[in-house]
Scaffold this motif. Structure first.
Motif, short mmCIF file in Angstrom:
data_model
loop_
_atom_site.label_atom_id
_atom_site.label_comp_id
_atom_site.label_asym_id
_atom_site.label_seq_id
_atom_site.Cartn_x
_atom_site.Cartn_y
_atom_site.Cartn_z
N GLU A 134 -20.40 16.35 4.85
CA GLU A 134 -20.57 15.07 4.16
C GLU A 134 -20.10 15.13 2.71
OE1 GLU A 134 -24.38 13.28 4.66
OE2 GLU A 134 -24.56 13.94 6.71
N VAL A 135 -18.94 15.75 2.49
CA VAL A 135 -18.32 15.74 1.17
C VAL A 135 -17.08 14.86 1.26
CG1 VAL A 135 -17.27 17.11 -0.67
CG2 VAL A 135 -19.16 18.05 0.67
N GLN A 136 -17.05 13.82 0.45
CA GLN A 136 -15.91 12.91 0.42
C GLN A 136 -15.38 12.81 -1.01
OE1 GLN A 136 -18.21 9.52 1.85
NE2 GLN A 136 -17.06 9.53 3.76
N VAL A 137 -14.06 12.67 -1.09
CA VAL A 137 -13.43 12.45 -2.39
C VAL A 137 -12.63 11.16 -2.32
CG1 VAL A 137 -11.83 13.31 -4.13
CG2 VAL A 137 -13.28 14.92 -2.89
N PHE A 138 -13.05 10.17 -3.07
CA PHE A 138 -12.27 8.94 -3.22
C PHE A 138 -11.27 9.20 -4.33
CE2 PHE A 138 -15.93 7.57 -0.96
CZ PHE A 138 -15.58 6.42 -0.27
N GLY A 139 -10.01 9.21 -3.98
CA GLY A 139 -9.03 9.59 -4.98
C GLY A 139 -7.67 8.97 -4.74
N PHE A 140 -6.70 9.45 -5.52
CA PHE A 140 -5.32 8.98 -5.45
C PHE A 140 -4.44 10.22 -5.45
CE2 PHE A 140 -1.55 7.29 -7.93
CZ PHE A 140 -1.00 6.62 -6.83
N ARG A 141 -3.56 10.34 -4.47
CA ARG A 141 -2.80 11.57 -4.23
C ARG A 141 -1.89 11.96 -5.40
NH1 ARG A 141 -5.05 14.89 -0.57
NH2 ARG A 141 -5.24 13.98 1.50
N LEU A 142 -1.50 11.00 -6.22
CA LEU A 142 -0.63 11.30 -7.35
C LEU A 142 -1.38 11.21 -8.67
CD1 LEU A 142 2.66 9.45 -6.29
CD2 LEU A 142 2.03 11.84 -5.95
N GLY A 143 -2.70 11.17 -8.59
CA GLY A 143 -3.52 11.06 -9.80
C GLY A 143 -4.09 12.39 -10.23
N VAL A 203 -19.65 1.18 -12.44
CA VAL A 203 -19.47 1.10 -13.89
C VAL A 203 -17.99 1.09 -14.27
CG1 VAL A 203 -19.94 2.23 -16.10
CG2 VAL A 203 -21.70 2.21 -14.32
N TYR A 204 -17.24 2.12 -13.80
CA TYR A 204 -15.83 2.21 -14.16
C TYR A 204 -14.88 1.69 -13.08
CZ TYR A 204 -17.29 5.15 -18.06
OH TYR A 204 -17.87 5.62 -19.21
N LYS A 205 -15.37 1.66 -11.83
CA LYS A 205 -14.57 1.16 -10.71
C LYS A 205 -13.22 1.89 -10.60
CE LYS A 205 -16.58 -3.48 -10.99
NZ LYS A 205 -17.44 -3.23 -12.16
N LYS A 206 -13.25 3.21 -10.74
CA LYS A 206 -12.01 3.98 -10.66
C LYS A 206 -12.27 5.33 -10.01
CE LYS A 206 -12.38 6.00 -15.31
NZ LYS A 206 -11.74 6.12 -16.64
N VAL A 207 -11.17 5.96 -9.61
CA VAL A 207 -11.25 7.31 -9.03
C VAL A 207 -11.15 8.32 -10.16
CG1 VAL A 207 -10.25 6.56 -6.86
CG2 VAL A 207 -8.72 7.37 -8.66
N PRO A 208 -11.64 9.54 -9.89
CA PRO A 208 -12.19 10.04 -8.64
C PRO A 208 -13.69 9.78 -8.53
CG PRO A 208 -12.06 11.83 -10.20
CD PRO A 208 -11.47 10.64 -10.88
N VAL A 209 -14.14 9.74 -7.30
CA VAL A 209 -15.57 9.74 -7.01
C VAL A 209 -15.83 10.79 -5.94
CG1 VAL A 209 -17.54 8.42 -6.13
CG2 VAL A 209 -15.85 7.29 -7.58
N LEU A 210 -16.77 11.67 -6.20
CA LEU A 210 -17.22 12.63 -5.20
C LEU A 210 -18.50 12.10 -4.59
CD1 LEU A 210 -16.97 15.67 -4.06
CD2 LEU A 210 -18.78 16.17 -5.71
N VAL A 211 -18.53 12.06 -3.27
CA VAL A 211 -19.75 11.63 -2.56
C VAL A 211 -20.25 12.82 -1.76
CG1 VAL A 211 -20.77 10.00 -0.95
CG2 VAL A 211 -18.91 9.26 -2.45
N HIS A 212 -21.46 13.26 -2.08
CA HIS A 212 -22.06 14.42 -1.41
C HIS A 212 -23.39 13.98 -0.80
CE1 HIS A 212 -23.87 18.72 -1.69
NE2 HIS A 212 -23.31 18.51 -0.51
N HIS A 213 -23.46 14.04 0.52
CA HIS A 213 -24.64 13.55 1.24
C HIS A 213 -25.01 12.13 0.81
CE1 HIS A 213 -25.17 17.30 3.26
NE2 HIS A 213 -25.43 17.98 2.16
N GLY A 214 -23.99 11.29 0.63
CA GLY A 214 -24.21 9.88 0.30
C GLY A 214 -24.44 9.59 -1.17
#
Length: 224
Positions: free
Chosen positions: A7-16, A54-65
């Motif tokens: 349950e580790v997710q990374v909301f990101g951008f491949r060129l960021g 708050v910032y509405k931008k990447v990256p965001v790490l989601v760990h166990h929700g």
């Protein structure tokens, strides 16, 4: 622990670069994660806005929700959560403080200076380059003869500095200027080459020609 990798997710951008800081740290730690690509050129996903209201931008790490945002904050969370196998921050409190200082210096001093060069008009560029090189000089001195800022291995400052190792050379080519020359910055030049050729970094960093095309056609396009 193996269970901690779930349950580790990374909301990101491949060129960021900021997203890739997080992915590089996870790779170095051996943490299995799921990348969720955000189309930052169009509408941000509802999940991204939910997890980072708050910032509405990447990256965001989601760990166990549970979401954590801001790349340097996420790096510290990764270091404190997955303590096995690889160390990102020094154990010594003073050295840890220094690592935080230089990472912040990169974000607050160097990155804005380089962005100013890239977006400057021809008649302003020479002065902007001088200012950016002045911002890079303390990093050149700090690196000295070390392989990486972290010593023999990639550490916190190196991960923060991936924006310099890959994005400065790509920006130079996309826009047409020279900033990080081997003559003026031999330590940083060698470091950047060693960094982008590191086996784990190569798994994460975009190919230079792909990044150059993106910067030229999207980020620094005259249409923008």
């Amino acid at each position: 622990m193996a269970g901690e990798n779930q349950e580790v997710q990374v909301f990101g951008f491949r060129l960021g670069p900021y997203s890739l800081r997080v992915e590089l740290a996870l790779k170095l730690k051996g943490v299995v994660y799921k990348h969720i690509d955000e189309d930052l050129l169009n509408k941000k996903s509802d999940l991204l806005v939910k997890y980072n209201p708050v910032y509405k931008k990447v990256p965001v790490l989601v760990h166990h929700g549970k979401p954590i945002s801001e790349s340097l904050v996420i790096l510290e969370y990764i270091e404190e959560t997955w303590t096995q196998n690889y160390t990102i921050l020094p154990k010594d409190p003073y050295q840890r403080a220094l690592a935080r200082f230089w990472a912040k210096y990169i974000d607050e001093k160097v990155v804005p200076a380089v962005q100013k060069v890239a977006r400057s008009q021809e008649d302003e560029r020479e002065k902007s380059i001088e200012d950016a090189q002045a911002a890079l000089e303390p990093l050149e001195e700090e690196l000295k003869n070390k392989l990486f800022f972290g010593g023999d291995t990639i550490g916190f400052v190196d991960i923060a500095g991936l924006v310099l190792a890959r994005w400065i050379p790509a920006t130079e080519e996309a826009v047409g200027f020279e900033l990080l020359s081997a003559h003026k910055f031999p330590n940083l030049t060698k470091w950047s080459q060693d960094f982008v050729n590191h086996s784990v970094a190569k798994e994460v960093l975009p190919e230079k020609d792909v990044l150059v095309a993106f910067l030229k056609n999207v980020v620094f396009s005259t249409k923008n």
